[in-house]
Design an enzyme around this catalytic site. Structure first.
Site, short mmCIF file in Angstrom:
data_model
loop_
_atom_site.label_atom_id
_atom_site.label_comp_id
_atom_site.label_asym_id
_atom_site.label_seq_id
_atom_site.Cartn_x
_atom_site.Cartn_y
_atom_site.Cartn_z
N GLY A 137 0.65 -1.32 -0.32
CA GLY A 137 0.01 -0.04 0.27
C GLY A 137 1.15 0.96 0.07
O GLY A 137 1.53 1.84 -0.77
N LYS B 262 9.96 -7.41 -1.20
CA LYS B 262 8.79 -5.68 -0.35
C LYS B 262 9.70 -5.34 -1.60
O LYS B 262 10.90 -4.72 -0.96
CB LYS B 262 8.48 -6.23 0.65
N ASP C 221 4.21 -2.56 16.01
CA ASP C 221 3.13 -2.45 14.71
C ASP C 221 2.55 -3.23 15.03
O ASP C 221 2.80 -4.42 13.61
CB ASP C 221 3.99 -1.89 13.51
#
Ligand SMILES: Nc1ncnc2c1ncn2[C@@H]1O[C@H](COP(=O)(O)OP(=O)(O)O)[C@@H](O)[C@H]1O
Ligand SMILES: [Mg+2]
Length: 373
Positions: free
Chosen positions: A83, A109, A205
């Protein structure tokens, strides 16, 4: 980024402006200007140095053209997630790519060039932490690419994707109680390892989209972009710019920016609640008073009898009542507003171990396979 509903602030606020202080082993710059930022350890020699010293996990430095081969030119139909800061692609390293490399499925990634500075910050944090740490419940970083403006990470591929995907999918079969408890324990072990490392690490996170699953539902924590060195010596916390994901972050961290391992414990409590209820930490599609899972569930968790009202209906009653009550009570303690009253991750591991159950369906399936053999 990725599956996160809302990390705070603009994309530029995702990571503190002080890149070096946010990452281990580096001195802090004083100015936020791009000029200063460009002095960050972005150059390949410094990263190469890091690679050589990543004793736990010798990393492969890939070239960008090798990554194009691995991902079939970053094919859109191979996108696994992503995203805000780029995409994660499924890829394949074939034996003939480079001498010494074995054939392996990977996830690649790519940090977006448009956000190069912020992307670099998170990329670097992941290379540093995952390069130094190795544990069965942390995703394995295979290598990276740091060529021109490209910042890419190459991980082992996790075939069942994220817990978010498996838990909230409307097409997949609901996760059984035993799998949910296995996930909770694996994730708790991963966090306990980080908190107890020689140089403790705060993950910061922790959420379902950052917990990945292999074929047997073994858990591996991923996405170390916001991870941070824990407090050392007699310091009780580290001060940071407030980063994280709404619905998961501890209230005292949101209010003060003071980060401690107990902030991760709070987020763990939220994920445990998601596993127990099958509800998302934040869900705007629900009636107003049910949108924030923690606010909705906490009053109910106080009472053993009422607790059963919030169990995931998709379990169809197929769970042990006592086990559920113990897990729900554990979530309640993790979500204590007073961080010091929350359990340590090690205690959480100890509480979850006795809650593990053999999946009868899995046992049945294994027995049938044995018979047919
Ligand atoms: N190693 C992997 N194997 C399979 N899927 C992955 C892997 N890494 C990431 N993904 C998928 O991509 C998503 C985003 O990855 P993540 O590392 O969390 O990036 P972001 O920084 O965008 O949040 C994950 O939620 C997961 O669905
Ligand atoms: Mg993520």
């Amino acid at each position: 980024m990725g599956n996160c509903w809302c990390r705070w602030g603009s994309s530029l606020d995702r990571v503190s402006s002080n890149a070096k202080s946010e990452s281990p082993n580096y001195e802090s710059p004083t100015s936020k200007s791009w000029k200063e930022e460009s002095k960050l350890p972005t150059n390949p020699e410094e990263v190469e140095d890091l690679r050589r010293h990543s004793a736990a996990n010798p990393l492969v430095a890939f070239t960008y053209s090798e990554l194009k081969i691995i991902t079939s030119n970053f094919r859109q139909d191979q996108v696994l997630g992503g995203g805000g800061f780029g995409c994660v692609y499924k890829g394949l390293i074939t034996g003939d790519l480079r001498e010494g490399l074995q054939s392996l499925q990977v996830a690649v990634k790519v940090h977006d060039g448009d956000n190069s500075y912020q992307g670099h910050r998170e990329w670097l944090a992941e290379v540093i932490f995952l390069g130094q740490l190795s544990h069965p419940n942390l995703v394995k970083l295979v290598g990276y690419c740091c060529e021109d403006e490209h910042r890419v990470l190459v991980y082992e591929y996790m075939p069942r994707g994220s817990v978010e995907h498996s838990l909230f999918s409307r097409v997949l079969l609901p996760l059984s109680w035993s799998i949910r408890m296995k996930i909770a324990l694996g994730a708790a072990r991963g966090l306990a390892f980080l908190h107890e490392a020689e140089k403790p690490v705060i993950y910061r996170d922790f959420k379902t989209s950052n917990i990945l699953l292999d074929m047997d539902y073994n858990v591996k924590l991923s996405d170390f972009g916001l991870a941070k060195d824990g407090p050392v010596g007699d310091k009780s916390h580290v001060s940071t710019r407030i980063m994280g994901t709404h619905g998961y972050a501890a209230p005292e961290y949101i209010m003060t920016g003071h980060l401690t391992p107990r902030s991760d414990v709070y987020s763990f409590g939220v994920v445990l609640l998601e596993l127990l209820t099958g509800r998302k930490s934040l869900d705007k599609t629900r009636p107003a008073r049910e949108q924030n899972l923690t606010e909705w569930a906490l009053p109910v968790l106080k009472e053993k009898k009422k607790m059963l009202d919030i169990v995931d209906p998709r379990l169809l009653g197929d769970y042990p009542v006592k086990g559920f009550q113990k897990a729900a009570t554990l979530a309640y303690h993790c979500l204590n507003r007073n961080p010091k009253a929350r359990p340590l991750m090690r205690d959480i591991v100890d509480s979850l171990e006795p809650l593990q159950v053999q999946d009868e369906h899995a046992c049945h399936k294994m027995a049938m396979t044995a018979i047919s053999i």
